[in-house]
Design a protein around this motif. Structure first.
Motif, short mmCIF file in Angstrom:
data_model
loop_
_atom_site.label_atom_id
_atom_site.label_comp_id
_atom_site.label_asym_id
_atom_site.label_seq_id
_atom_site.Cartn_x
_atom_site.Cartn_y
_atom_site.Cartn_z
N ILE A 15 0.87 -1.29 0.12
CA ILE A 15 0.02 0.09 0.02
C ILE A 15 1.03 1.01 -0.15
CG2 ILE A 15 -2.01 1.19 0.95
CD1 ILE A 15 -2.46 -1.37 2.68
N PRO A 16 1.23 1.85 -1.09
CA PRO A 16 1.81 3.11 -1.22
C PRO A 16 1.18 4.20 -0.58
CG PRO A 16 0.98 2.54 -3.46
CD PRO A 16 0.57 1.67 -2.52
N ALA A 17 1.55 5.51 -0.33
CA ALA A 17 1.25 6.70 0.12
C ALA A 17 0.27 7.12 -1.01
CB ALA A 17 1.87 7.70 0.72
N PRO A 18 -0.69 7.99 -0.93
CA PRO A 18 -1.65 8.66 -2.05
C PRO A 18 -0.54 9.41 -2.97
CG PRO A 18 -2.65 9.05 0.16
CD PRO A 18 -1.27 8.36 0.45
N VAL A 19 -0.97 8.90 -4.22
CA VAL A 19 -0.19 9.61 -5.48
C VAL A 19 1.47 9.51 -5.37
CG1 VAL A 19 -2.17 11.09 -5.94
CG2 VAL A 19 -0.30 11.91 -4.56
N ALA A 20 1.94 8.57 -4.55
CA ALA A 20 3.30 8.28 -4.37
C ALA A 20 4.06 7.27 -5.54
CB ALA A 20 3.62 7.84 -2.95
N PHE A 21 3.10 6.47 -6.12
CA PHE A 21 3.56 5.29 -6.91
C PHE A 21 3.18 5.42 -8.15
CE2 PHE A 21 4.71 0.42 -6.63
CZ PHE A 21 5.71 0.74 -7.72
N PRO A 22 3.37 6.27 -9.17
CA PRO A 22 2.86 6.09 -10.53
C PRO A 22 3.68 4.94 -11.16
CG PRO A 22 4.68 7.70 -10.44
CD PRO A 22 4.58 7.38 -8.98
N PHE A 23 2.58 4.16 -11.96
CA PHE A 23 2.98 3.06 -12.92
C PHE A 23 2.19 3.13 -14.07
CE2 PHE A 23 2.78 -1.46 -13.87
CZ PHE A 23 4.04 -1.39 -14.09
N ALA A 24 2.57 3.21 -14.99
CA ALA A 24 1.77 3.14 -16.24
C ALA A 24 2.22 2.33 -17.27
CB ALA A 24 1.78 4.78 -16.89
N PRO A 25 1.81 1.06 -17.28
CA PRO A 25 2.70 0.24 -18.16
C PRO A 25 1.63 0.34 -19.58
CG PRO A 25 0.69 -0.97 -16.84
CD PRO A 25 0.82 0.56 -16.51
N VAL A 26 0.70 1.10 -19.83
CA VAL A 26 0.00 1.28 -21.17
C VAL A 26 -0.07 2.94 -21.24
CG1 VAL A 26 -1.18 -0.97 -21.36
CG2 VAL A 26 -2.61 1.17 -20.24
N ARG A 27 -0.14 3.24 -22.52
CA ARG A 27 -0.25 4.50 -23.11
C ARG A 27 -1.46 4.57 -23.81
NH1 ARG A 27 4.87 4.00 -25.12
NH2 ARG A 27 3.91 4.16 -27.33
N LEU A 28 -2.52 5.70 -23.51
CA LEU A 28 -3.90 5.52 -24.24
C LEU A 28 -3.51 6.59 -25.23
CD1 LEU A 28 -6.16 5.48 -21.23
CD2 LEU A 28 -5.96 3.86 -23.06
#
Length: 564
Positions: free
Chosen positions: A401-414
């Motif tokens: 459980i990361p802190a809010p908005v602390a762990f961005p992970f975007a495996p796909v681009r829209l």
């Protein structure tokens, strides 16, 4: 990649061995096959016959079950494993499962109905599907040359990017088997996106000279060949004749649209009608959009796209095996999957809500190379709070459980599926995104939850700062059963409720000379432990060790303090 290449079915790398193999057409003893008697041979043959009967009736799942149940007798019959590989291929099971089955058949070497050369051929097809082209060449090496073996060699040469070998082999194929349509189709598909070179032009001309005969075997060669016909009117007649047939491939729409055989409205309607019936390549949408001549056609496309529900796939390398599949609902992505190595097992799958990713699964890299664990053991389940920020990531019974908005992970681009229509979006896997490991999950987590060790129903929560544990608590419901204190990331003391009375009566202490470890590791053995069983503030029992590693125990009874 052109629409013609993208819309090809899986015949290019799918299994050229006819399904009749399991329907009795060649169910005869293979010449030269090993027929050494095996103790369980008759039992194995009963399972084989059961599977063949089910396959003849179209009950492929039952055929697979019969062969799996007969798996205990696979060492007595190569036919069992070989037929299982064929059935797995028919059912689109993971390619490596089918490859394992066919290699088992070769290792067993006991053939009655089929033969080792047939198994080698299937092995090569599977290896090509997995893009292991050098291995496919090796599998084909001992086989006697025929049209299918030569075709598979060409597929392997193409996969390796060996244009010289491909052109030479294709010319030999056309000379040896002039009316086999497989290589002519391959030649035309390879050149759909670019003008042919001198050697390739000679191949195309050879195909065009015998096109009338070839289209009898594969009518779709007519629209594939039309762009290479120098006389536009002749090319138009080819496409018109093909589209007048009973079966029309949606991949012919761009060619027909470009030659003026159909108008914008008809092209849009036919495209989305095909997509309503089954998966369609993204390249086909792109090609049709680019060829639309007027705004009315683009408006019709935009309207249909906004309402579209169906599946679009993407085959970036043009090998006939899609890497990406996206399911749409009401014009928005609802689910996508990505199979990078094309083995039939998705490396990434994502669910969407209102067109945005909300949850997904992705394999987690092992913390240490060679770390044991099955693929299923290492499937990380991700929930996004607002893409790309992770709310939780779950691996088995452990939740990060990361802190809010602390762990961005975007495996796909829209991104827009077609240029100029931003509302019709297609999720593409971002190859530049780093793969996740347990270490990266820990470093971004503010807390980790996992199954406790003291109770069957307890949950342990580890609190972290910058990836370093500070405190851990274990609870069974609302009841606290353990509390651990850390200093510099290492456990120093732990209070426990061992007797279940709701009071932490036992305290454990740990060595300050511990080696560095992960917060996910089990706690080390304590060097000292003491317990206050009656709650009077006096520890009645303790145990530990002296400097030489000898165990020391003390307890208090009516006679005072005693030791051992």
């Amino acid at each position: 990649m052109s629409a013609a290449m993208g819309a090809r079915n899986l015949a290019r790398t799918a299994f050229m061995l006819p399904v009749l193999l399991v329907m009795g057409a060649v169910l005869v003893r293979a010449e030269g096959a090993a027929v050494a008697a095996a103790p369980d041979g008759p039992v194995a043959d009963r399972y084989l016959s059961w599977s063949i009967a089910a396959a003849e009736d179209g009950r492929w799942e039952e055929a697979e079950r019969a062969l799996e149940r007969g798996g205990d007798f696979a060492e007595s019959s190569s036919d069992l494993s070989y037929l299982l590989a064929l059935v797995q291929s028919k059912l689109d099971r993971p390619l490596r499962s089918a490859l394992s089955s066919v290699r088992q058949s070769l290792e067993t070497g006991r053939w009655l109905r089929y033969s080792a050369p047939a198994a080698r051929l299937l092995e090569a097809e599977l290896l090509i599907g997995l893009r292991e082209f050098e291995a496919a060449f090796q599998a084909l090496a001992p086989l006697e040359e025929d049209a299918t073996v030569a075709y598979l060699r060409l597929l392997s040469a193409e996969g390796l990017g060996d244009g010289r070998a491909f052109n030479s082999g294709a010319a030999d194929f056309l000379a040896a088997w002039p009316f086999d349509a497989r290589v002519p189709r391959l030649i035309l598909e390879r050149l759909a996106d670019r003008p042919p070179g001198d050697a390739e032009r000679m191949l195309v001309d050879a195909v065009l000279r015998r096109l009338d005969s070839l289209t009898e075997a594969d009518p779709s060669l007519a629209y594939l060949a039309a762009p290479f016909v120098r006389d536009t009117a002749s090319g138009r007649r080819l496409v018109e004749a093909y589209r007048a047939g009973s079966v029309v491939d949606a991949a012919s729409i761009p060619v027909a649209l470009n030659l003026g055989i159909m108008d914008d409205a008809s092209a849009v309607e036919e495209l989305f009608a095909a997509a309503d019936k089954g998966p369609v390549d993204s390249a086909l949408f792109v090609s049709v959009w680019k060829l639309l001549r007027n705004q009315a056609g683009k408006d019709a496309f935009t309207l249909r796209a906004s309402l579209f529900s169906g599946t679009i796939f993407q085959d970036r390398d043009g090998d006939g095996r899609p890497e990406t599949r996206v399911v749409y609902d009401g014009g928005l992505p609802s689910r996508c999957s990505y199979d990078a190595d094309q083995d039939g097992l998705s490396e990434l799958s994502i669910d969407f809500s209102d067109g945005m990713p909300v949850s997904g699964e992705i394999p987690l890299l092992p913390a240490i190379s060679g770390e044991p664990g099955t693929e299923a053991d290492r499937r990380l389940k991700i929930v996004w709070s607002r893409y790309p920020h992770i709310r939780t990531a779950t691996l088995g019974s452990t939740r990060f459980i990361p802190a809010p908005v602390a762990f961005p992970f975007a495996p796909v681009r829209l991104s827009s599926l077609v240029a100029g229509l931003p509302t019709f979006r297609f999720p593409e896997f971002d190859r530049m995104v780093p793969r996740l490991t347990e270490r990266s999950l820990v470093s971004f987590s503010s807390s980790i939850e996992r199954r406790g060790t003291l109770r069957d129903d307890s949950i342990e929560t580890i609190e972290l700062v910058a990836g370093t544990p500070r405190r851990a608590t274990e609870r069974a419901g609302a009841e606290l059963v353990a509390s651990t204190v850390y200093e510099r990331g290492r456990p120093v003391s732990r209070d426990l409720d061992l007797d279940g009375d709701g009071r932490l009566e036992t305290r454990q202490r740990f060595s300050v000379r511990q080696t560095e470890s992960s917060p996910l590791d089990q706690l080390p053995l304590p060097i000292f432990s003491e317990s206050d069983w009656d709650g009077d503030g006096v520890y009645e029992y303790s145990e530990g060790s002296d400097g030489d590693g000898n165990a020391l125990k003390t307890w208090r009874d009516d006679n005072g303090l005693r030791g051992q």
